[in-house]
Design an enzyme around this catalytic site. Structure first.
Site, short mmCIF file in Angstrom:
data_model
loop_
_atom_site.label_atom_id
_atom_site.label_comp_id
_atom_site.label_asym_id
_atom_site.label_seq_id
_atom_site.Cartn_x
_atom_site.Cartn_y
_atom_site.Cartn_z
N ASP A 1 0.83 -1.21 0.00
CA ASP A 1 0.00 0.00 0.00
C ASP A 1 0.87 1.26 0.00
O ASP A 1 0.55 2.24 -0.67
CB ASP A 1 -0.91 0.03 1.24
CG ASP A 1 -1.94 -1.09 1.20
OD1 ASP A 1 -1.89 -1.92 0.26
OD2 ASP A 1 -2.79 -1.12 2.10
N GLU B 1 -26.38 -16.10 -13.85
CA GLU B 1 -25.61 -15.27 -12.92
C GLU B 1 -26.49 -14.85 -11.76
O GLU B 1 -27.66 -15.22 -11.69
CB GLU B 1 -25.00 -14.08 -13.66
CG GLU B 1 -26.01 -13.26 -14.44
CD GLU B 1 -25.37 -12.37 -15.51
OE1 GLU B 1 -25.93 -11.32 -15.80
OE2 GLU B 1 -24.30 -12.73 -16.06
N LYS C 1 -28.63 -12.31 -9.25
CA LYS C 1 -29.41 -11.08 -9.35
C LYS C 1 -29.05 -10.23 -8.14
O LYS C 1 -29.48 -10.51 -7.02
CB LYS C 1 -30.91 -11.37 -9.38
CG LYS C 1 -31.72 -10.08 -9.59
CD LYS C 1 -33.16 -10.38 -9.94
CE LYS C 1 -33.88 -9.13 -10.44
NZ LYS C 1 -33.89 -8.04 -9.50
N ASP D 1 -28.85 -7.18 -5.55
CA ASP D 1 -29.92 -6.36 -5.00
C ASP D 1 -29.39 -4.95 -4.76
O ASP D 1 -28.98 -4.60 -3.66
CB ASP D 1 -30.39 -7.00 -3.68
CG ASP D 1 -31.82 -6.62 -3.38
OD1 ASP D 1 -32.45 -5.95 -4.22
OD2 ASP D 1 -32.31 -7.00 -2.30
N GLU E 1 -24.73 -3.31 -11.72
CA GLU E 1 -25.43 -3.00 -10.47
C GLU E 1 -24.46 -2.39 -9.46
O GLU E 1 -23.39 -2.94 -9.22
CB GLU E 1 -26.00 -4.31 -9.90
CG GLU E 1 -27.12 -4.12 -8.92
CD GLU E 1 -28.49 -4.02 -9.59
OE1 GLU E 1 -28.56 -3.87 -10.84
OE2 GLU E 1 -29.48 -4.09 -8.85
N TYR F 1 -20.90 -4.51 -9.94
CA TYR F 1 -20.71 -5.66 -10.83
C TYR F 1 -21.30 -5.33 -12.20
O TYR F 1 -22.44 -4.84 -12.28
CB TYR F 1 -21.42 -6.91 -10.30
CG TYR F 1 -20.60 -7.68 -9.27
CD1 TYR F 1 -19.26 -7.98 -9.50
CD2 TYR F 1 -21.20 -8.13 -8.09
CE1 TYR F 1 -18.52 -8.69 -8.57
CE2 TYR F 1 -20.47 -8.85 -7.16
CZ TYR F 1 -19.13 -9.13 -7.40
OH TYR F 1 -18.40 -9.83 -6.49
N LYS G 1 -29.88 -15.95 -18.86
CA LYS G 1 -29.88 -15.24 -20.14
C LYS G 1 -29.52 -16.23 -21.24
O LYS G 1 -28.63 -17.06 -21.05
CB LYS G 1 -28.84 -14.10 -20.13
CG LYS G 1 -29.14 -13.03 -19.08
CD LYS G 1 -28.01 -12.03 -18.92
CE LYS G 1 -28.40 -11.03 -17.84
NZ LYS G 1 -27.31 -10.11 -17.49
N LYS H 1 -36.49 -15.87 -8.72
CA LYS H 1 -36.35 -15.37 -7.34
C LYS H 1 -36.09 -16.47 -6.32
O LYS H 1 -36.35 -17.65 -6.57
CB LYS H 1 -37.66 -14.67 -6.94
CG LYS H 1 -37.92 -13.42 -7.72
CD LYS H 1 -37.39 -12.23 -6.97
CE LYS H 1 -37.91 -10.95 -7.57
NZ LYS H 1 -37.72 -9.81 -6.70
N CYS I 1 -41.53 -7.69 36.59
CA CYS I 1 -41.53 -8.91 35.79
C CYS I 1 -42.96 -9.30 35.44
O CYS I 1 -43.80 -9.39 36.34
CB CYS I 1 -40.84 -10.03 36.57
SG CYS I 1 -40.99 -11.64 35.76
N CYS J 1 -43.70 -12.90 37.44
CA CYS J 1 -43.78 -13.05 38.89
C CYS J 1 -44.00 -11.74 39.64
O CYS J 1 -44.20 -11.73 40.85
CB CYS J 1 -42.54 -13.75 39.43
SG CYS J 1 -41.08 -12.68 39.41
N CYS K 1 -35.41 -9.57 35.59
CA CYS K 1 -36.33 -9.83 36.68
C CYS K 1 -35.49 -10.19 37.90
O CYS K 1 -34.59 -11.01 37.82
CB CYS K 1 -37.25 -10.98 36.30
SG CYS K 1 -38.03 -11.75 37.72
N CYS L 1 -39.39 -16.72 40.45
CA CYS L 1 -40.05 -16.46 39.16
C CYS L 1 -40.22 -17.76 38.37
O CYS L 1 -39.24 -18.44 38.07
CB CYS L 1 -39.21 -15.47 38.36
SG CYS L 1 -39.89 -15.11 36.73
S1 IVH Z 1 -29.84 -7.88 -16.83
C1 IVH Z 1 -32.43 -6.35 -20.31
N1 IVH Z 1 -28.52 -9.07 -14.92
O1 IVH Z 1 -32.48 -6.48 -11.94
C2 IVH Z 1 -31.83 -7.01 -19.13
N2 IVH Z 1 -30.08 -7.38 -14.31
O2 IVH Z 1 -35.41 -5.86 -13.62
C3 IVH Z 1 -31.21 -6.03 -18.20
N3 IVH Z 1 -30.19 -6.95 -11.89
O3 IVH Z 1 -32.88 -3.37 -13.43
C4 IVH Z 1 -30.92 -6.52 -16.85
N4 IVH Z 1 -28.66 -8.40 -11.30
O4 IVH Z 1 -31.00 -3.63 -11.78
C5 IVH Z 1 -29.45 -8.14 -15.22
N5 IVH Z 1 -27.24 -10.18 -13.32
C6 IVH Z 1 -28.16 -9.26 -13.64
C7 IVH Z 1 -28.79 -8.48 -12.65
C8 IVH Z 1 -29.77 -7.55 -13.03
C9 IVH Z 1 -29.49 -7.49 -10.87
C10 IVH Z 1 -31.23 -5.93 -11.72
C11 IVH Z 1 -31.12 -4.75 -12.64
C12 IVH Z 1 -32.40 -4.68 -13.37
C13 IVH Z 1 -33.30 -5.56 -12.58
C14 IVH Z 1 -34.20 -6.38 -13.46
#
Ligand code: IVH
Length: 705
Positions: free
Chosen positions: A44, A130, A132, A134, A201, A257, A324, A348, A442, A445, A460, A466
């Protein structure tokens, strides 16, 4: 490293400019190693030195400062508002498969096959799977390899310009690295491309979120006004991205990512999603390692299951996985259905956070008398189970979150962790909802509930009186190291307390054969065994009896110290806090706890009745430890001794005033080693501590030990 380029006043500007460009390239490279690959090549301090050298050049020659310079992450003014950005290619969302069973994946594959008119016998479709993430979708626009703009999704057509804040995310390259030309990346393509939009994201890691909240709590505790704790990583990330002050955004640790493309000009896009992700990696963009390619629905089912099992141990929140179609040509062929692509779906997992309402706040009494406020909730399905209760931990926590009866709250349950109220929706609070206050007594009791200074929990003070604490107290009293009542286990104690056969410890000794035999599944023989065990336990020792009472902070070793120091039970019961503190290892907290226990009339009554039932032990003269032969000496036992068991050796040492410790340190006086002594012996030798064998130990012990 020889520094050939050190700037000197007489250096021509061109040499300085060359050095600045070289430093930028070096810093881009090392930042990528550090933030994206998590594999730094230099210390560093060396990175800092390079960074400072570049800063110095830029300060002397502001004209050499470029927008992609690593020194330029936090720049810009506090904004009045975010400016709109029209997306060159709309940012769409994806269809969500809410069926969380494998059928969700199979249904998607079936739709894709139908849309592609694939017959039953046709080969399987290849998919990329992959996570999803959040967080918040972001479009990064690179022109000629340099980050020029970052925008939120907004309504998909128009987002908001958040460039200033996104630049503060160290993982996001300010300049893309040139990817090597590989077969997988398709035909050779000029570099850098005129336009390359990367979509992905922005999210916050859970540990970063916890650390941020910890800092917030400290600020609040220090009296800072207007500070609050954050509800969850997702909302915090979204808030940070839309901050108007970039310096503020820089203090919120965000991550990123990449997972898709926007507008592209002047770059040959790879033929598949998988190859595109590989190209992103080569450009220095962070791409999540949890991704796979597979054929047909079953590969997707397997990925969904695998990631579901991994979900709780990931360092960030996900709410599902995304499938995909891998071939970009097939993606194009499949096209869109209104606003969503037919080639992708989000599958989901059961939600880990849900909204519900607080029906009541009850106070429960724990095993040691701890009073815990518990929110009673309208039943809600979260984290895969129906939740009706969530702990509020203690009064401080309940007040900090300001949970009130009638509130709409966010409940979280992740993995095996107990459900928690993570936050309240203040706008949904009904009028007149009252702030939670802890009970003064309490609920079981009626004894006083107290909170000791410096502690968060109310307790208590009813102790053995108790009933909520009684089961635990009975089990503690009966355990082997206390009164050692064989056969008095969980199930029997449950029956005795629930049936109100036993209300206090002395009631145990009033149990007759007939009342025991009348219990469920209790044969006469077993009943007799219990009666015998109770009878046998009456002859005990003072340390066992004291320990068995279950006084808070009085463990086995403190009970022994107290018994030895005071000799008689009455002397302990009547000792002041100061007198108690004269016993070895008894500090103010332990002393106060003992005093509080015996100040309760119920507890003294229990002791008297137990004596009346015939419990007895040998009482002796007080033996202040200082007078014992081995007072002040610490022993460590290791290996097997020829005649004494570990327990016996320990008891005799303690009776002689010595302390027996579990590990060797500089404070150890002697190590007693037997057969197969291990690392403790090595440690003793290393520290030059005297090592004894059993004969050596016996020589130190008093003869009547
Ligand atoms: S692809 C046309 N890949 O989920 C496809 N979306 O409604 C575009 N999200 O708005 C999205 N992880 O914010 C894709 N591995 C991933 C994702 C991802 C999270 C979110 C993204 C998007 C919503 C889907």
């Amino acid at each position: 490293m020889p520094d050939l380029f050190s700037q000197s006043a007489d250096q021509p500007l061109s040499a300085v400019a060359t050095r600045a460009a070289e430093l930028r390239a070096l810093l881009h490279h090392h930042a990528h190693r550090y933030y994206v690959l998590d594999a730094p090549e230099i210390p560093d301090a060396e990175y800092d030195r390079l960074f400072q050298e570049l800063q110095a050049i830029e300060a002397a020659h502001p004209e050499l400062r470029t927008p992609d310079s690593p020194t330029q992450r936090v720049i810009g003014q506090v904004l009045d508002g975010l400016l709109p950005v029209r997306h060159a290619v709309p940012m769409l969302s994806i269809d969500t498969e809410t069926d969380t069973t494998p059928e969700g994946a199979r249904a998607f594959d079936a739709r894709v096959r139908k849309a592609l008119s694939l017959e039953d016998g046709a080969p399987p479709v290849e998919y990329a799977a992959e996570l999803k993430f959040d967080g918040l979708a972001i479009n990064l626009r690179y022109e000629h390899g340099v980050l020029v703009q970052a925008a939120t999704r907004g309504d998909g057509e128009t987002g908001e310009d958040v460039t200033q804040n996104i630049r503060t995310i160290n993982q996001i390259p300010l300049r893309l690295l040139a990817p090597p030309h590989t077969a997988a990346l398709g035909e050779a393509s000029p570099w850098p491309p005129e336009v390359l939009e990367v979509r992905g994201e922005v999210y916050m890691r859970r540990d970063d979120f916890e650390a941020l909240n910890e800092r917030q709590r400290e600020k609040i505790a220090a009296g800072a006004k207007g500070e609050k704790t954050f509800i969850n990583p997702r909302n915090t990330a979204a808030g940070a991205v839309r901050q108007l002050d970039p310096a503020m955004a820089a203090q919120r640790p965000l991550s990123f990512y990449a997972y898709g493309l926007g507008e592209v000009r002047g770059w040959a896009v790879p033929p598949t999603h998988g190859a595109l992700m590989d190209a992103f990696v080569a450009m220095g963009l962070p791409v999540c390692e949890h991704r796979t390619l597979g054929e047909g629905a079953e590969a997707l089912v397997a990925f969904h299951a695998r990631m579901g099992a991994l979900r709780d141990s990931l360092p960030f929140d996900i709410d599902g996985v995304v499938y995909k179609v891998n071939s970009l040509a097939l993606q194009q062929q499949l096209g869109f259905k209104s606003r969503e692509p037919r080639w992708a779906v989000a599958h989901k997992y059961p939600a880990q956070e849900m909204l519900t309402t607080v029906l009541a706040i009850e106070v429960q009494v724990g095993r040691t008398g701890k009073l815990t406020p518990v929110a009673k909730l309208a039943p809600v399905f979260v984290g895969g189970v129906t939740v009706t209760n969530a702990t509020l931990h203690n009064e401080f926590e309940a007040r900090r979150k300001d949970v009130r009866v009638g509130d709409t709250v966010i409940v979280r349950r992740a993995g095996d962790v107990i459900p928690e109220v993570v936050g309240v929706l203040p706008e949904k609070r009904p009028a007149g909802a009252e702030v939670f206050t802890m009970l003064t007594h309490c609920p079981v009791c009626g004894s006083a509930a107290v909170r000791e200074e410096g502690e968060a929990d109310h307790r208590c003070t009813g102790g053995l009186f108790c009933s909520a604490q009684r089961k635990q107290a009975l089990l503690h009293f009966a355990q082997r190291r206390a009164l050692d009542i064989e056969g008095l286990g969980d199930k029997l104690v449950d029956q005795l307390v629930d049936g109100e056969v036993v209300k206090t410890l002395p009631d145990l000794y009033r149990l007759g054969l007939s009342s025991l035999a009348a219990l469920d599944r209790m044969a006469e023989k077993s009943a007799q065994n219990i009666v015998d065990a109770l009878q046998k336990s009456k002859q005990t020792t003072l340390p066992r009896f004291l320990y068995g009472l279950g006084i808070r902070h009085v463990g086995e070793s403190t009970a022994k110290d107290l018994a030895r120091h005071f000799g008689r039970l009455d002397a302990i019961m009547d000792a002041s806090v100061e007198q108690l503190m004269e016993a070895p290892d008894v500090g103010p907290v332990v002393a106060q706890s003992i005093r509080t226990f015996f100040d309760q009339a119920h507890n003294r009554e229990v002791v008297e009745q137990l004596r009346a039932c015939g419990l007895q032990w040998a009482e002796g003269e007080p033996a202040p430890r200082a007078l014992l032969p081995l007072a002040g000496q610490t022993f460590v036992l290791t290996g097997t001794l020829p005649t004494l068991s570990r327990e016996e050796a320990k008891e005799r040492l303690e009776a002689a005033g010595a302390k027996v410790a579990g590990s060797v340190s500089k404070k150890t006086s002697y190590v007693v080693a037997g057969e197969e002594a291990g690392s403790k012996l090595d440690k003793a030798r290393e520290l030059g501590i005297t090592v004894l064998d059993e004969a050596g130990l016996l020589a130190l012990l008093p003869v009547d030990g």
